[in-house]
Design a protein around this motif. Structure first.
Motif, PDB file in Angstrom:
ATOM      1  N   GLN A 167       7.166   2.238  -0.406  1.00 31.86           N
ATOM      2  CA  GLN A 167       7.807   3.171   0.478  1.00 31.86           C
ATOM      3  C   GLN A 167       8.412   4.902  -0.837  1.00 31.86           C
ATOM      4  N   LYS A 168       8.166   4.700  -1.824  1.00 32.39           N
ATOM      5  CA  LYS A 168       8.345   5.143  -3.049  1.00 32.39           C
ATOM      6  C   LYS A 168       7.674   6.308  -3.365  1.00 32.39           C
ATOM      7  N   ARG A 169       6.549   6.477  -2.737  1.00 30.37           N
ATOM      8  CA  ARG A 169       4.411   6.796  -3.168  1.00 30.37           C
ATOM      9  C   ARG A 169       5.068   8.479  -3.472  1.00 30.37           C
ATOM     10  N   GLU A 202       0.546  13.036  -5.095  1.00 30.10           N
ATOM     11  CA  GLU A 202       0.341  13.912  -4.169  1.00 30.10           C
ATOM     12  C   GLU A 202      -0.027  13.477  -2.981  1.00 30.10           C
ATOM     13  N   HIS A 203       0.351  14.064  -1.941  1.00 28.74           N
ATOM     14  CA  HIS A 203      -0.392  14.140  -0.388  1.00 28.74           C
ATOM     15  C   HIS A 203      -1.260  14.560  -0.429  1.00 28.74           C
ATOM     16  N   ILE A 204      -2.579  12.726   0.367  1.00 25.75           N
ATOM     17  CA  ILE A 204      -3.843  13.375   0.471  1.00 25.75           C
ATOM     18  C   ILE A 204      -3.993  12.709   2.013  1.00 25.75           C
ATOM     19  N   GLU A 205      -4.893  13.523   2.324  1.00 23.17           N
ATOM     20  CA  GLU A 205      -4.763  13.036   3.957  1.00 23.17           C
ATOM     21  C   GLU A 205      -5.623  11.716   4.400  1.00 23.17           C
ATOM     22  N   VAL A 206      -6.427  11.297   3.678  1.00 29.19           N
ATOM     23  CA  VAL A 206      -6.896   9.305   4.139  1.00 29.19           C
ATOM     24  C   VAL A 206      -7.209   9.291   2.461  1.00 29.19           C
ATOM     25  N   THR A 207      -6.325   8.160   2.782  1.00 31.28           N
ATOM     26  CA  THR A 207      -6.264   7.507   0.763  1.00 31.28           C
ATOM     27  C   THR A 207      -6.534   5.625   1.420  1.00 31.28           C
ATOM     28  N   ASN A 208      -7.421   5.298   2.185  1.00 33.54           N
ATOM     29  CA  ASN A 208      -7.363   4.312   2.285  1.00 33.54           C
ATOM     30  C   ASN A 208      -8.663   3.926   3.104  1.00 33.54           C
TER      31      ASN A 208
END
Length: 163
Positions: free
Chosen positions: A93-95, A100-106
Motif C-alpha cells: 500500500q505504501k509503494r 516510480e510508476h511502471i505500467e506493467v510490473t508483474n
C-alpha cells in the motif's frame, strides 16, 4: 490460464531514491522481515536471492534502480494469501512512497514442480507480457481463474484514481 504445476511470479519496482537514502529506510529495514514471512507461509516454494538473502543487488536490463522479485508458489491461493493477507500488503500500500510508476510490473506463469526460473526467465516473461498482453507464456492476476483477493485488496493504479 491453466493451472499446471507451480506458479512462478516475477515483479519489478524502480526505486525513487538510493537504497541508503533515509526516505527508503522503512522499505529497506523490512525487506528481510517480509521475505522471511514469505519463506514460512504455507504454499511458498522458492525465491531468487543472492548471498545477501534478497535480490536487491540484481538489476533488470542493466538498471540497478530496478529491483526484481522472483518467487515460486504451490498455487494461486498461497501467493494471494501472502500478497494481500499478510504484512506484505501494508508495504504494498505504501509503494508509491518508494517506487516510480511502471505500467506493467508483474508477470506470472505456470511451471513444472521442481523448476527454478532464472532472473532472465522473469525478465523475458515480463517483457513478453508488456509487449504482447496476457498469454499462457505470461499473464497477470486478471487472467487467473479463481484469483479473488487482488480485486478487492489491491491499491488502485494511478490511472484509476481519476474518475
Amino acid at each position: 490460464m491453466t493451472d499446471a504445476g507451480h506458479l512462478a511470479q516475477f515483479n519489478i519496482a524502480r526505486i525513487k531514491y538510493p537504497l541508503d537514502d533515509p526516505r527508503m529506510r522503512e522499505f529497506v529495514d523490512n525487506v528481510a522481515r517480509v521475505n522471511g514471512l514469505a519463506d514460512q507461509i504455507e504454499g511458498f516454494v522458492w525465491r531468487l536471492k543472492d548471498d545477501s538473502g534478497n535480490a536487491m543487488d540484481m538489476g533488470v536490463h542493466g538498471d540497478k534502480r530496478v529491483l526484481p522479485n522472483l518467487t515460486v508458489w504451490e498455487n494461486v491461493a498461497a501467493l494471494e494469501r501472502f500478497v494481500w493477507k499478510t504484512l506484505h500488503y501494508r508495504f504494498y500500500q505504501k509503494r508509491e512512497e518508494w517506487f516510480e510508476h511502471i505500467e506493467v510490473t508483474n508477470a506470472m506463469w505456470w511451471i513444472e514442480a521442481g523448476t527454478r526460473p532464472t532472473l532472465d526467465d522473469g525478465i523475458a516473461r515480463l517483457d513478453h507480457l508488456t509487449q504482447n498482453g496476457p498469454t499462457d507464456y505470461a499473464f497477470g492476476w486478471q487472467q487467473i481463474a479463481g484469483a479473488q483477493h487482488w480485486k478487492t485488496a489491491r491499491c488502485p493504479a494511478p490511472s484509476e484514481h481519476a474518475a
